[in-house]
Design a protein around this motif. Structure first.
Motif, short mmCIF file in Angstrom:
data_model
loop_
_atom_site.label_atom_id
_atom_site.label_comp_id
_atom_site.label_asym_id
_atom_site.label_seq_id
_atom_site.Cartn_x
_atom_site.Cartn_y
_atom_site.Cartn_z
N HIS A 148 0.86 -1.18 0.00
CA HIS A 148 0.00 0.00 0.00
C HIS A 148 0.90 1.23 0.00
CE1 HIS A 148 0.90 0.26 4.32
NE2 HIS A 148 0.69 -1.03 4.33
N ALA A 149 0.41 2.30 -0.60
CA ALA A 149 1.23 3.52 -0.75
C ALA A 149 1.12 4.45 0.44
CB ALA A 149 0.83 4.26 -2.03
N SER A 150 0.03 4.33 1.22
CA SER A 150 -0.13 5.21 2.39
C SER A 150 -0.93 4.47 3.46
CB SER A 150 -0.84 6.51 2.00
OG SER A 150 -2.14 6.25 1.51
N ASP A 151 -0.91 5.00 4.68
CA ASP A 151 -1.53 4.33 5.81
C ASP A 151 -3.05 4.24 5.72
OD1 ASP A 151 0.91 3.78 6.97
OD2 ASP A 151 0.89 5.55 8.26
N ASP A 152 -3.67 5.02 4.83
CA ASP A 152 -5.12 4.94 4.69
C ASP A 152 -5.55 3.93 3.62
OD1 ASP A 152 -4.02 6.68 2.81
OD2 ASP A 152 -5.72 8.04 2.81
N TRP A 153 -4.58 3.16 3.11
CA TRP A 153 -4.85 2.08 2.15
C TRP A 153 -4.37 0.77 2.74
CZ3 TRP A 153 -6.85 1.99 -2.93
CH2 TRP A 153 -7.36 3.22 -3.36
N GLU A 154 -4.88 -0.33 2.16
CA GLU A 154 -4.47 -1.66 2.58
C GLU A 154 -4.53 -2.61 1.39
OE1 GLU A 154 -7.21 -3.13 5.52
OE2 GLU A 154 -8.96 -2.63 4.31
N CYS A 155 -3.99 -3.79 1.60
CA CYS A 155 -4.04 -4.86 0.59
C CYS A 155 -4.71 -6.06 1.25
CB CYS A 155 -2.61 -5.19 0.13
SG CYS A 155 -2.52 -6.48 -1.13
N PRO A 156 -6.06 -6.13 1.19
CA PRO A 156 -6.77 -7.17 1.91
C PRO A 156 -6.63 -8.58 1.34
CG PRO A 156 -8.32 -5.75 0.76
CD PRO A 156 -6.96 -5.16 0.58
N SER A 157 -6.24 -8.70 0.07
CA SER A 157 -6.05 -10.04 -0.50
C SER A 157 -4.93 -10.03 -1.52
CB SER A 157 -7.35 -10.55 -1.13
OG SER A 157 -7.69 -9.77 -2.26
N SER A 158 -4.28 -11.19 -1.63
CA SER A 158 -3.17 -11.35 -2.58
C SER A 158 -3.13 -12.79 -3.06
CB SER A 158 -1.85 -10.98 -1.91
OG SER A 158 -0.76 -11.25 -2.78
N GLU A 159 -3.00 -12.94 -4.37
CA GLU A 159 -2.81 -14.25 -4.98
C GLU A 159 -1.56 -14.15 -5.84
OE1 GLU A 159 -6.34 -15.19 -7.24
OE2 GLU A 159 -7.63 -14.41 -5.64
#
Length: 138
Positions: free
Chosen positions: A34-45
């Protein structure tokens, strides 16, 4: 038309095998992608092989926006390099080079035509900086 190429890099205080694993393991990817603390990566394949695909969901933590960042691997040389093509045909090339116990990473990618090139460089660099911090804190 020739695409504009953007380059970012970092030096990580960890051996290349540790860096490679953290860059390519879905559980790790969700921690740093994620580029900033207000973003996330909830899934990854991640199917890390030539012809394999990856898909990482990028989402605003407030639920206002999300998108899938996905592509297909065109070259994979373990602990050395990765190349992939995104759905819009843009290419990215990543190199990993260990030197004196540190790993230098270099990423060169095709800019998209929608966003300012400096904004793209800054965003990708922020993600790479998060990755460095993630690896160095393990």
């Amino acid at each position: 038309m020739t695409k504009k190429r953007i380059q970012i890099d970092t030096s990580i205080n960890a051996p290349v095998t540790q860096v490679w694993d953290a860059y390519n393991t879905p559980e790790d990817i969700k921690m740093w992608n994620h580029a900033s603390d207000d973003w996330e990566c909830p899934s990854s394949e991640n199917d890390l092989r030539v012809g394999g695909k990856f898909k990482n969901k990028m989402a605003a933590k407030d639920g206002s926006f999300s998108f899938d960042f996905e592509g297909t691997y065109t070259e994979v040389t373990p602990n050395k390099s990765i190349s992939y093509v995104l759905g819009d045909e843009r290419q990215a090339d990543i190199t990993f080079q260990e030197e004196a116990g540190k790993t230098n990473m270099n990423i060169v990618f095709d800019a998209d035509d929608t966003h300012d090139a400096e904004m793209q460089r800054s965003g990708w660099q922020s993600i790479l900086d998060n990755f460095r911090k993630h690896v160095e804190s393990k």
